[in-house]
Motif scaffolding. Structure first.
Motif, short mmCIF file in Angstrom:
data_model
loop_
_atom_site.label_atom_id
_atom_site.label_comp_id
_atom_site.label_asym_id
_atom_site.label_seq_id
_atom_site.Cartn_x
_atom_site.Cartn_y
_atom_site.Cartn_z
N ARG A 146 112.90 -38.02 12.74
CA ARG A 146 112.94 -38.13 14.58
C ARG A 146 111.90 -37.17 15.19
NH1 ARG A 146 117.37 -34.73 15.64
NH2 ARG A 146 117.36 -36.15 17.42
N THR A 152 111.14 -39.20 20.67
CA THR A 152 113.16 -39.15 20.86
C THR A 152 113.71 -38.56 21.19
OG1 THR A 152 111.30 -39.43 17.99
CG2 THR A 152 114.12 -38.78 18.46
N GLU A 156 116.30 -40.38 23.57
CA GLU A 156 118.07 -40.21 23.02
C GLU A 156 118.55 -39.67 24.19
OE1 GLU A 156 118.17 -39.24 17.99
OE2 GLU A 156 117.31 -37.77 19.13
N CYS A 297 113.19 -48.57 15.19
CA CYS A 297 113.85 -47.46 15.67
C CYS A 297 115.15 -48.26 15.79
CB CYS A 297 113.45 -47.25 16.90
SG CYS A 297 114.56 -45.47 17.63
N GLN A 324 121.52 -40.99 18.15
CA GLN A 324 120.55 -40.63 17.33
C GLN A 324 119.41 -41.85 17.34
OE1 GLN A 324 121.60 -38.18 14.52
NE2 GLN A 324 122.53 -36.17 15.75
N CYS A 325 118.37 -41.49 16.87
CA CYS A 325 117.59 -42.63 16.32
C CYS A 325 117.32 -42.18 15.06
CB CYS A 325 116.17 -42.84 16.72
SG CYS A 325 115.83 -42.50 18.76
#
Length: 419
Positions: A146, A152, A156, A297, A324-325
């Motif tokens: 991430r 990111t 998020e 992603c 979360q990624c």
């Protein structure tokens, strides 16, 4: 092999080519196709050491009555013989690997890729990573972290808003109501019905035996199902695009602002941005995507609490986490197992690989398209050589058949036909 037998083999191949094109001009006439294949078979019995002819006969077996087990076996033998004869032929190497993967022979696909990496240069560098179009000299690893992407934290941070729009679109008002959260979004398209039709072929039923799961895990009774709602994609018509902007305006705006390399890739037809929902009991079979020019992603939106929905990329398994990624390279062999009890939903974004600068995107797309078109030419048009080719061109001209025969006039007469 004597010169006489080679000449006879060439004559038989020419006869097969004539029957093949005539069959195609008559809408794949079964009798003529059978005659063509019989001529190709007789030719290769006399002179089997011709890689491109072995490849084309394998294509005939795998596309004509492909459900026949005997034809499947014949196709495999032809592709393997072709690769044995010419391991440097990229089209043949790709074809054999596609064949193994299509028939769920993943161990064979991986072993074959090891041979390709060892024997040839330029196609692949890792047996786990087997895309149809491979871009060299860029970073390559199954999972990315991430911290490697500047956007990111920002995407998020949008998690609560994106999830809210997803649930409204899905029709789920209460995540604690099992009846509503367990219901799949039936109005959404099944994956493969809007774009990338081959994706529908990888959907199967999950079971502990098909992954490294504990034997104590029991497969769910749910039917396998994978549904999507397209936010950005080249196949979107005006109605779909308008619908997405109307129902998910904040998600659309956030993606456009934060990940322009994803919206650009979708518009160019190399990827998409979707809401992806996977039903419990579903397995996505091991496969490799078409190119390593992109990364993927997944932003976890609705994640089963039991951690029984997992993804393998290369030889490593990971799970999703809400908010979360998860970043990975889908040109690596990957699969998904969902042995949980509630659906898994993510925001899926495909975006340009960070090592490919924007000014190189058109070149990468062009090179990938050329590789794809070369393989398609080899699949459609039987190889012809020298005098054999000149005689066949003359036959077409004399009989005015060039336009009828699969629209081949441009391909044959301008010399661009793969020989």
């Amino acid at each position: 092999t004597s010169a006489a037998s080679i000449k006879m083999a060439d004559d038989l191949w020419s006869s097969g080519v004539a029957s093949y094109f005539q069959a195609m001009s008559l809408g794949r006439n079964p009798a003529l196709l059978k005659r063509a294949i019989e001529s190709f078979e007789s030719s290769l019995k006399l002179h089997p050491h011709h890689a491109k002819r072995q490849h084309f006969l394998g294509v005939c077996y795998s596309t004509i009555n492909s459900s026949s087990r005997s034809n499947e076996e014949k196709a495999r033998k032809c592709f393997e013989k072709a690769f044995e004869l010419d391991p440097d032929d990229k089209c043949i190497a790709l074809e054999l690997n596609f064949f193994y993967s299509q028939h769920d022979q993943i161990a064979l696909a991986r072993a074959h890729a090891e041979q390709v990496v060892r024997l040839t240069k330029g196609l692949w560098t890792n047996e786990w990573q087997r895309p149809g179009a491979f871009v060299r000299n860029i970073r390559s690893k199954p999972f990315w972290e991430r911290s490697e992407f500047s956007w990111t934290d920002k995407i998020e941070a949008m998690y609560p808003i994106i999830k809210e729009e997803l649930l409204a679109l899905w029709g789920v008002k209460n995540l604690h109501n099992k009846a509503t959260i367990n219901a799949m979004p039936k109005r959404w398209g099944k994956v493969g019905s809007v774009h990338a039709g081959h994706d529908a072929e990888i959907v199967g039923k999950a079971s502990p035996s098909s992954s490294s799961s504990s034997s104590s895990d029991l497969p769910t009774k749910s039917m396998p199902e994978w549904r999507e709602y397209v936010l950005f994609g080249s196949d979107n018509d005006a109605r779909m695009e308008s619908d997405a902007r109307k129902k998910c305006p904040k998600t659309i705006a956030a993606i456009q602002k934060l990940v322009p390399e994803a919206t650009a890739m979708a518009a160019q037809g190399l990827g998409e941005v979707i809401f992806s929902v996977l039903a419990p009991g579903t397995r996505l079979k091991p496969h490799c995507a078409s190119t390593n020019a992109r990364l993927t992603c997944h932003l976890g939106l609705v994640i089963p609490e039991d951690n029984k929905a997992r993804i393998r990329v290369g030889d490593e398994w990971r799970t999703w986490h809400s908010g979360q990624c998860l970043f990975f390279d889908d040109s690596y062999e990957h699969e998904v197992q969902h042995l949980g009890t509630t659906p898994r939903a993510v925001l899926l974004l495909r975006f340009w690989h960070p090592d490919i600068p924007k000014n190189k995107w058109p070149n990468v797309m062009q090179e990938g398209m050329e590789q794809f078109e070369e393989l398609q030419r080899r699949r459609r048009y039987p190889p012809m050589e020298g005098e054999q080719r000149r005689m066949f061109e003359g036959h077409l001209r004399e009989n005015g058949m060039a336009r009828q025969v699969l629209g081949l006039e441009g391909l044959i007469m301008d010399g661009s036909m793969e020989m």
